[in-house]
Scaffold this active site. Structure first.
Site, short mmCIF file in Angstrom:
data_model
loop_
_atom_site.label_atom_id
_atom_site.label_comp_id
_atom_site.label_asym_id
_atom_site.label_seq_id
_atom_site.Cartn_x
_atom_site.Cartn_y
_atom_site.Cartn_z
N CYS A 258 -28.27 -0.35 -11.58
CA CYS A 258 -26.61 -0.76 -11.72
C CYS A 258 -25.50 0.40 -12.15
CB CYS A 258 -26.77 -2.05 -12.75
SG CYS A 258 -26.84 -1.90 -14.27
N HIS B 128 -25.35 -5.53 -17.54
CA HIS B 128 -24.81 -5.36 -15.61
C HIS B 128 -24.12 -4.31 -15.88
CE1 HIS B 128 -26.47 -5.71 -12.03
NE2 HIS B 128 -25.28 -6.53 -11.88
N HIS C 176 -23.04 -5.05 -6.13
CA HIS C 176 -23.81 -3.98 -7.47
C HIS C 176 -25.06 -3.69 -7.33
CE1 HIS C 176 -25.69 -7.98 -8.41
NE2 HIS C 176 -25.04 -8.33 -7.70
#
Length: 349
Positions: A264, A312, A324
């Site tokens: 990520c 994240h 993402h």
């Protein structure tokens, strides 16, 4: 007499013993079967429903991502420590070369002094054919001696600096070893969680596995969302968004930051790297890489962060959507910002 003989009585002990043994054997076998049946019932875990599998896999992936960001942080620190060690060693080498040159020069000067030092200055004056020339030479010698004293002090300074450089390099080496140990620990932790997630996913049917990979993000529909529906605040953000669109479909690989696979924070770092902006490597450092913005102020190119531990990150592209790198079961894709617990957003400056 023979007719009146009584029949020989059967051995009471033998009869009972035989019956008892057979009865005991029967009971034992029945008991063993019952025990096995009950034990089997007690040990067998109930089969998880697809929803339960998804929940457990989601939790494992999240825990693995937390560990991945810590791994990325330790790797970045290890990289910096290794770079610092190289710089310190290079500087120590330069200082050592300078020190050797100074030592060589002092050695030559000492040799010359030894050769001329055996004659008393008064005798040298008496024997000199030109006294004035001797006095001039003596004055020059005094100045040379002063310069030599300065050179000796310089050598001492160089020695101290080299020792300091080597001491600092040794300290950095200890740091590097600590970071390498952390990397090893995090790597084992990540692989363990990912292995468990794969085992759980393997209990699902192929159709259920595909459904999990697609998730609830509406990836197929979102892929066709037109670009440029919202304007990025600057050219750098626009380039980062363009890069992220180009990365759609790339696989998730923990610890990767491109060019063909990402985790990520690796994706957002690579997106801004394409725009000439250097972002830190981890989610919990990227959140401080710009100006904080509220959710209502989001614009394309903003970094959006999730979970309380900032574990994240995605790149906002407008329309409530982000691009993402989700997890090993899904490639880089579009997803709604509200698909995870929102923690904050940053506009890269």
């Amino acid at each position: 007499m023979a007719a009146h003989r009584k029949p020989k009585p059967r051995s009471l002990t033998g009869s009972i013993t035989g019956n008892t043994a057979r009865t005991a054997l029967t009971l034992a076998l029945a008991g063993a079967a019952s025990t096995t049946l009950f034990e089997g019932s007690g040990q067998a875990e109930p089969r998880l429903t697809p929803a339960q599998v998804k929940a457990k896999v989601d939790k494992l992936y999240h825990e693995a991502e937390v560990a991945t960001e810590k791994y990325n942080g330790a790797r970045e620190k290890a990289h910096k420590a290794r770079g610092a060690i190289n710089e310190l060693q290079d500087e120590a080498a330069r200082k050592s070369d300078k020190l050797n040159e100074a030592r060589t020069a002092l050695g030559h000067a000492a040799t010359e002094q030894y050769r001329s030092g055996g004659i008393d200055p008064t005798m040298q004056l008496a024997l000199a054919s030109d006294p004035q020339e001797f006095l001039d030479s003596a004055s020059l010698a005094a100045q040379t001696a002063g310069r030599q004293a300065s050179a000796i002090e310089g050598v001492r300074d160089d020695l101290r600096e080299i020792e300091q450089l080597r001491s600092e390099a040794a300290r950095r080496l200890d740091e590097l070893r600590e970071h390498q140990a952390t990397l090893k620990q995090r790597k084992a932790e990540i692989n363990g969680k990912l292995d468990k997630a794969r085992e759980l996913l393997a209990t699902l049917s192929p159709a259920q596995q595909a459904s999990y990979a697609d998730g609830a993000s509406g990836e197929r529909a979102s892929r066709e969302m037109p670009r440029g529906s919202l304007k990025a605040p600057n050219a750098r953000a626009a380039q980062a968004v363009s890069f992220a669109y180009g990365a759609l479909g790339s696989p998730y690989v923990w610890g990767a930051s491109g060019p063909s696979a990402f985790d990520c924070s690796g994706l957002t770092q690579a997106a801004y790297r394409s725009a000439g902006v250097s972002l830190p490597r981890t989610t919990y450092t990227q959140i401080n890489a710009g100006q904080r913005v509220s959710r209502s102020e989001l614009a394309p190119g903003d970094l959006v962060f999730f979970y309380s531990g900032i574990s994240h990150v995605g790149l906002y592209v407008g329309g409530g959507q982000m691009i993402h790198a989700p997890n090993p079961s899904a490639p880089v894709r579009l997803a709604p910002v509200d698909s995870m617990p929102f923690a904050g957003a940053t506009r890269v400056t």
